[in-house]
Design a protein around this motif. Structure first.
Motif, mmCIF file in Angstrom:
data_model
loop_
_atom_site.group_PDB
_atom_site.id
_atom_site.type_symbol
_atom_site.label_atom_id
_atom_site.label_comp_id
_atom_site.label_asym_id
_atom_site.label_seq_id
_atom_site.Cartn_x
_atom_site.Cartn_y
_atom_site.Cartn_z
ATOM 1 N N MET A 114 0.836 -1.190 0.000
ATOM 2 C CA MET A 114 0.000 0.000 0.000
ATOM 3 C C MET A 114 0.879 1.251 0.000
ATOM 4 O O MET A 114 1.862 1.324 0.712
ATOM 5 N N SER A 115 0.497 2.213 -0.804
ATOM 6 C CA SER A 115 1.257 3.458 -0.922
ATOM 7 C C SER A 115 1.147 4.276 0.363
ATOM 8 O O SER A 115 0.075 4.369 0.957
ATOM 9 N N GLU A 116 2.250 4.887 0.734
ATOM 10 C CA GLU A 116 2.226 5.756 1.908
ATOM 11 C C GLU A 116 1.490 7.057 1.597
ATOM 12 O O GLU A 116 1.196 7.843 2.486
ATOM 13 N N HIS A 117 1.161 7.283 0.325
ATOM 14 C CA HIS A 117 0.454 8.500 -0.074
ATOM 15 C C HIS A 117 -1.065 8.370 0.045
ATOM 16 O O HIS A 117 -1.768 9.369 -0.037
ATOM 17 N N ILE A 162 -4.377 8.169 1.974
ATOM 18 C CA ILE A 162 -4.825 8.618 3.290
ATOM 19 C C ILE A 162 -6.092 7.851 3.659
ATOM 20 O O ILE A 162 -6.975 7.670 2.817
ATOM 21 N N HIS A 163 -6.170 7.389 4.888
ATOM 22 C CA HIS A 163 -7.365 6.704 5.370
ATOM 23 C C HIS A 163 -8.130 7.682 6.257
ATOM 24 O O HIS A 163 -7.675 8.029 7.345
ATOM 25 N N ALA A 164 -9.278 8.140 5.758
ATOM 26 C CA ALA A 164 -10.072 9.128 6.485
ATOM 27 C C ALA A 164 -11.169 8.439 7.289
ATOM 28 O O ALA A 164 -11.613 7.342 6.955
ATOM 29 N N THR A 165 -11.590 9.123 8.330
ATOM 30 C CA THR A 165 -12.657 8.632 9.200
ATOM 31 C C THR A 165 -13.785 9.663 9.240
ATOM 32 O O THR A 165 -13.646 10.775 8.722
ATOM 33 N N ASP A 166 -14.893 9.280 9.885
ATOM 34 C CA ASP A 166 -15.977 10.247 10.086
ATOM 35 C C ASP A 166 -15.438 11.510 10.757
ATOM 36 O O ASP A 166 -15.829 12.625 10.410
ATOM 37 N N ALA A 167 -14.513 11.332 11.706
ATOM 38 C CA ALA A 167 -14.014 12.447 12.504
ATOM 39 C C ALA A 167 -13.141 13.412 11.706
ATOM 40 O O ALA A 167 -13.184 14.625 11.934
ATOM 41 N N ASP A 168 -12.323 12.895 10.772
ATOM 42 C CA ASP A 168 -11.395 13.797 10.073
ATOM 43 C C ASP A 168 -11.705 13.970 8.577
ATOM 44 O O ASP A 168 -10.926 14.569 7.850
ATOM 45 N N PHE A 169 -12.875 13.494 8.125
ATOM 46 C CA PHE A 169 -13.217 13.598 6.704
ATOM 47 C C PHE A 169 -13.217 15.053 6.233
ATOM 48 O O PHE A 169 -12.657 15.370 5.182
ATOM 49 N N ASP A 170 -13.823 15.944 7.002
ATOM 50 C CA ASP A 170 -13.889 17.349 6.586
ATOM 51 C C ASP A 170 -12.499 17.947 6.399
ATOM 52 O O ASP A 170 -12.236 18.597 5.390
ATOM 53 N N SER A 171 -11.606 17.711 7.358
ATOM 54 C CA SER A 171 -10.265 18.299 7.248
ATOM 55 C C SER A 171 -9.436 17.631 6.155
ATOM 56 O O SER A 171 -8.666 18.297 5.463
ATOM 57 N N GLN A 172 -9.586 16.330 5.980
ATOM 58 C CA GLN A 172 -8.800 15.611 4.975
ATOM 59 C C GLN A 172 -9.310 15.861 3.554
ATOM 60 O O GLN A 172 -8.528 15.877 2.610
ATOM 61 N N LEU A 196 -1.883 5.723 -8.328
ATOM 62 C CA LEU A 196 -2.339 7.094 -8.571
ATOM 63 C C LEU A 196 -1.946 8.018 -7.424
ATOM 64 O O LEU A 196 -1.563 9.163 -7.658
ATOM 65 N N ALA A 197 -2.035 7.533 -6.200
ATOM 66 C CA ALA A 197 -1.654 8.350 -5.043
ATOM 67 C C ALA A 197 -0.196 8.761 -5.134
ATOM 68 O O ALA A 197 0.162 9.902 -4.832
ATOM 69 N N THR A 198 0.650 7.847 -5.583
ATOM 70 C CA THR A 198 2.068 8.139 -5.735
ATOM 71 C C THR A 198 2.296 9.086 -6.919
ATOM 72 O O THR A 198 3.028 10.075 -6.804
ATOM 73 N N VAL A 215 -5.423 10.921 -2.724
ATOM 74 C CA VAL A 215 -6.280 9.737 -2.776
ATOM 75 C C VAL A 215 -6.599 9.374 -1.326
ATOM 76 O O VAL A 215 -5.694 9.169 -0.519
ATOM 77 N N VAL A 216 -7.898 9.326 -1.027
ATOM 78 C CA VAL A 216 -8.360 9.059 0.329
ATOM 79 C C VAL A 216 -9.302 7.866 0.296
ATOM 80 O O VAL A 216 -10.158 7.765 -0.572
ATOM 81 N N LYS A 217 -9.113 6.943 1.240
ATOM 82 C CA LYS A 217 -9.994 5.780 1.352
ATOM 83 C C LYS A 217 -10.836 5.914 2.614
ATOM 84 O O LYS A 217 -10.334 6.323 3.653
ATOM 85 N N VAL A 218 -12.125 5.551 2.487
ATOM 86 C CA VAL A 218 -13.043 5.580 3.624
ATOM 87 C C VAL A 218 -13.683 4.201 3.735
ATOM 88 O O VAL A 218 -14.394 3.769 2.829
ATOM 89 N N ASP A 219 -13.410 3.521 4.838
ATOM 90 C CA ASP A 219 -14.003 2.209 5.105
ATOM 91 C C ASP A 219 -15.440 2.440 5.575
ATOM 92 O O ASP A 219 -15.665 2.986 6.657
ATOM 93 N N ILE A 220 -16.408 2.023 4.743
ATOM 94 C CA ILE A 220 -17.810 2.334 5.048
ATOM 95 C C ILE A 220 -18.343 1.576 6.255
ATOM 96 O O ILE A 220 -19.319 2.000 6.866
ATOM 97 N N ASP A 221 -17.729 0.453 6.599
ATOM 98 C CA ASP A 221 -18.176 -0.288 7.782
ATOM 99 C C ASP A 221 -17.792 0.432 9.067
ATOM 100 O O ASP A 221 -18.498 0.356 10.074
#
Length: 108
Positions: A1-4, A6-16, A46-48, A56-62
């Motif tokens: 997985m690329s270090e570029h 970003i895994h966003a959460t409900d809490a930081d989605f707005d800022s990310q 693509l993130a790289t 590139v941001v991923k959000v785990d919907i679960d």
């Protein structure tokens, strides 16, 4: 997985995502989703490739159901391209890296 990626959460989605100065391609996914796993390597590349120009941001919907509900995620993978806090493009289903790159390029 690329270090570029970003895994966003409900809490930081707005800022990310919403407050980002760069275009952001958001991948709504889940651990159990086969097509989501299929496109993961393309998203890593693509993130790289776009590092410093787009995110590139991923959000785990679960784990982050509030964001998934807000953007009416009904099937995954669902990719949304945000620019200046607004959705600019939507892609539902697994697609190739070239098609995802086109979505990002249009926002740059």
């Amino acid at each position: 997985m690329s270090e570029h990626v970003i895994h966003a959460t409900d809490a930081d989605f707005d800022s990310q995502v919403l407050q980002s100065s760069e275009p952001v391609l958001v991948d709504f996914w889940a651990q159990w989703c086969g097509p989501c796993k299929m496109i993961a390597p393309a998203l890593d590349e693509l993130a790289t490739t776009y590092a410093g120009r787009a995110k590139v941001v991923k959000v785990d919907i679960d784990k982050n159901q509030a964001v998934a509900l807000k953007y009416h995620v009904r099937s995954i993978p669902m990719l949304l391209l945000f620019k200046d806090g607004q959705v600019q493009a939507t892609q539902i289903g697994a697609v190739g890296k070239a098609q995802l790159a086109q979505i990002i390029d249009k926002a740059l």
